[in-house]
Design a protein around this motif. Sequence first.
Motif, short mmCIF file in Angstrom:
data_model
loop_
_atom_site.label_atom_id
_atom_site.label_comp_id
_atom_site.label_asym_id
_atom_site.label_seq_id
_atom_site.Cartn_x
_atom_site.Cartn_y
_atom_site.Cartn_z
N ALA A 1 -5.46 13.82 -4.86
CA ALA A 1 -5.02 15.21 -4.96
C ALA A 1 -6.05 16.05 -5.71
N GLN A 2 -6.56 15.51 -6.81
CA GLN A 2 -7.57 16.24 -7.58
C GLN A 2 -8.86 16.42 -6.78
N GLY A 3 -9.23 15.40 -6.01
CA GLY A 3 -10.42 15.50 -5.18
C GLY A 3 -10.28 16.56 -4.11
N LEU A 4 -9.13 16.62 -3.46
CA LEU A 4 -8.89 17.66 -2.46
C LEU A 4 -8.93 19.04 -3.10
N TYR A 5 -8.40 19.14 -4.30
CA TYR A 5 -8.41 20.42 -5.00
C TYR A 5 -9.85 20.90 -5.25
N VAL A 6 -10.69 20.03 -5.77
CA VAL A 6 -12.08 20.41 -6.04
C VAL A 6 -12.81 20.73 -4.72
N HIS B 1 2.97 34.28 -6.82
CA HIS B 1 2.70 34.97 -8.08
C HIS B 1 1.56 34.38 -8.89
N THR B 2 0.84 33.41 -8.35
CA THR B 2 -0.32 32.86 -9.06
C THR B 2 -1.50 32.77 -8.10
N PRO B 3 -2.71 32.76 -8.63
CA PRO B 3 -3.89 32.63 -7.77
C PRO B 3 -3.98 31.22 -7.19
N PRO B 4 -4.72 31.07 -6.07
CA PRO B 4 -4.85 29.74 -5.44
C PRO B 4 -5.34 28.66 -6.39
N ARG B 5 -6.22 29.00 -7.32
CA ARG B 5 -6.75 27.99 -8.23
C ARG B 5 -5.65 27.41 -9.12
N ILE C 1 -1.10 22.25 -8.35
CA ILE C 1 0.28 21.78 -8.44
C ILE C 1 0.80 21.38 -7.07
N GLY C 2 0.50 22.21 -6.06
CA GLY C 2 0.95 21.91 -4.70
C GLY C 2 0.40 20.59 -4.19
N LEU C 3 -0.87 20.31 -4.48
CA LEU C 3 -1.47 19.04 -4.03
C LEU C 3 -0.90 17.87 -4.82
N LEU C 4 -0.69 18.07 -6.11
CA LEU C 4 -0.10 17.00 -6.92
C LEU C 4 1.27 16.62 -6.39
N VAL C 5 2.06 17.61 -5.97
CA VAL C 5 3.39 17.36 -5.43
C VAL C 5 3.31 16.74 -4.05
N SER C 6 2.54 17.34 -3.15
CA SER C 6 2.56 16.93 -1.75
C SER C 6 1.82 15.62 -1.50
N VAL C 7 0.64 15.48 -2.07
CA VAL C 7 -0.17 14.29 -1.79
C VAL C 7 0.52 13.03 -2.33
N THR C 8 0.98 13.09 -3.57
CA THR C 8 1.60 11.89 -4.15
C THR C 8 2.89 11.52 -3.43
N PHE C 9 3.63 12.52 -2.95
CA PHE C 9 4.86 12.21 -2.20
C PHE C 9 4.55 11.69 -0.80
N LEU C 10 3.65 12.37 -0.08
CA LEU C 10 3.38 11.99 1.31
C LEU C 10 2.70 10.63 1.40
N GLY D 1 4.88 17.74 -11.15
CA GLY D 1 4.50 18.98 -10.45
C GLY D 1 5.68 19.90 -10.25
N ILE D 2 6.81 19.33 -9.81
CA ILE D 2 8.02 20.13 -9.64
C ILE D 2 8.48 20.72 -10.97
N GLN D 3 8.37 19.94 -12.03
CA GLN D 3 8.80 20.42 -13.35
C GLN D 3 7.97 21.61 -13.80
N ILE D 4 6.69 21.59 -13.54
CA ILE D 4 5.83 22.72 -13.91
C ILE D 4 6.21 23.96 -13.11
N THR D 5 6.53 23.79 -11.82
CA THR D 5 6.95 24.95 -11.02
C THR D 5 8.27 25.52 -11.52
N PHE D 6 9.18 24.64 -11.93
CA PHE D 6 10.44 25.12 -12.52
C PHE D 6 10.16 25.93 -13.78
N ALA D 7 9.30 25.42 -14.63
CA ALA D 7 8.98 26.12 -15.88
C ALA D 7 8.41 27.50 -15.60
N PHE D 8 7.52 27.59 -14.61
CA PHE D 8 6.95 28.90 -14.26
C PHE D 8 8.01 29.84 -13.71
#
Length: 537
Positions: free
Chosen positions: A232-237, A334-338, A343-352, A378-385
């Motif tokens: 997930a981190q590699g895809l992000y970079v 409400h947040t920039p892509p960076r 967070i989206g990749l951390l959630v999706s990649v690890t689940f898929l 990842g979901i917890q961070i989105t809830f916090a936001f």
Amino acid sequence: MRSSSPDGAIGIRTIGKEWRSLPAWLRYGVVALLVIGIFFRFYHLDRKVYWIDETSTSLRALGNTRVEVLQQAFTGEVLSVEEFRQYQRLRPEKGWGDTLNALTGTAEHTPLYFLLARLWVGFVGHSVGTMRFLTAVFSVLAIPCLYWLCRELFANPAVAWTAIGLYAITPIHVLFAQEARPYSLLTVWVLLSSALLLRALRLERPIHWIAYGVTVVAGLYTQLLFTFVLLAQGLYVLIVEGIGKRRITGNLTAFLITASGAVISFIPWIALLFIRQEQVSESTSALIGNQPLSAIIDRWVFHLNQAFLDRDLASANLLIVLLAAFALYFLIRHTPPRTWLLIGLLVSVTFLCLAIPDLINGGRRSLRIRYLFPFILGIQITFAFLFTTLATKGRKWQQKVGQLLLAGFVIAGIIACSVSSQAVVWWNKSNPRSAYYPIVSEMINQQPNPLVISDGSVSDTLAFSAWLRPDIRLQLIEDFRNLNIAEGFAPIYLLNPEPNNRKILRSDYRLKLVYEDRTDPDDLEERLWTVEKRRSN
């Protein structure tokens, strides 16, 4: 992305200034939640059953192997429970080499946590409380890591404080903080590596890339599941630095070098996995097996309720899934892509990476909630936001909604932690496999001179034996064709026998079922039998 000082550091003065800028209700609320959450992590550490997985942790960390226990204890000779418990104690003849041999014997678990546990036991001794104390400490160490990651992600410091407050009392984090397994340590590396990655991308200094690389190596050697986090981190970079800028940037090059170095350092364990492929397949056989699609989806939906509310709400379980989906949508809007992309990749990649193999080839990987920690974080961070933004930045009605949602999760978490802290067996200790320990052991302990015969698994028998009186005698053996039941004991109990072994005994003995485990109504287990010699004609 934010920068709180010229060099990007988050200093004490900066934190203090941010703290004073928070609404009073949030400041006092976070302090209270941190105190409550840390308290629950260390409260009644030795109360819940030390179940099969935790017993396996002690077995390996202390340098023992299943084969060794079978050869030395499952011989058909009578031994006391106290003698059998030696495999759950640190013995002078067992050194670090024995621990490494035990860890490399099957290799499905990478060694860092077990080596740290071995080091810890060497200082304080082995007990249920001390083994779980270490994971509770790791769970507390994850709190500043989560704060740092959220400060790297969000301009609003209130999100970071809300995140750590929620994390402190979220049931799944409290429950696994009291489990002698690597998941709390994995949480530390997921959060710390992600924070260091963002910092390295922002500041572009070699020292930060080195620090990131160290956490990646530590994560890989803590849990194989960390490979999904690295992906997930590699895809992000790649997306942010490569595709987004349409050229090979210095950051992309630095990441590729760092990640390659980490993977190269992990090659010895990868090679070991191939060498021990047969043993790994045997140890992970429980993850294989077809499940109906409806059952898989129901379990996925239930996981979020189990993680955050520790409750099964039946058809209402879907509500938290819808809330998570909305929180992700809100984050993207409400947040920039960076920010949202990581967070989206951390959630999706690890689940898929867990779910797709289950859907294609069959299996239960994605049905084990403990394998979904990066997804849950990842979901917890989105809830916090979501909660923080609504509660502090929205219109009046939005503030009320955000505060109600935040209060609801907080109250549900505290109630769940309070209830589970008083339990002897809870779902994370596998009720179907552990619920019978206190019941059956009490039946046996009440007898003055019983004998317990078993062909059960090493870990299960060790875990159960912790509930028996030290002086009770055991007769352990794999094949009942070689069994000569010892005389001079009454009653004689048969614990968790295999059907074939029961059939062998029935030729000369009468077996009477005295305890049937109905914890799982779909899979009744005949746990305890009495054995009596048939009278000759």
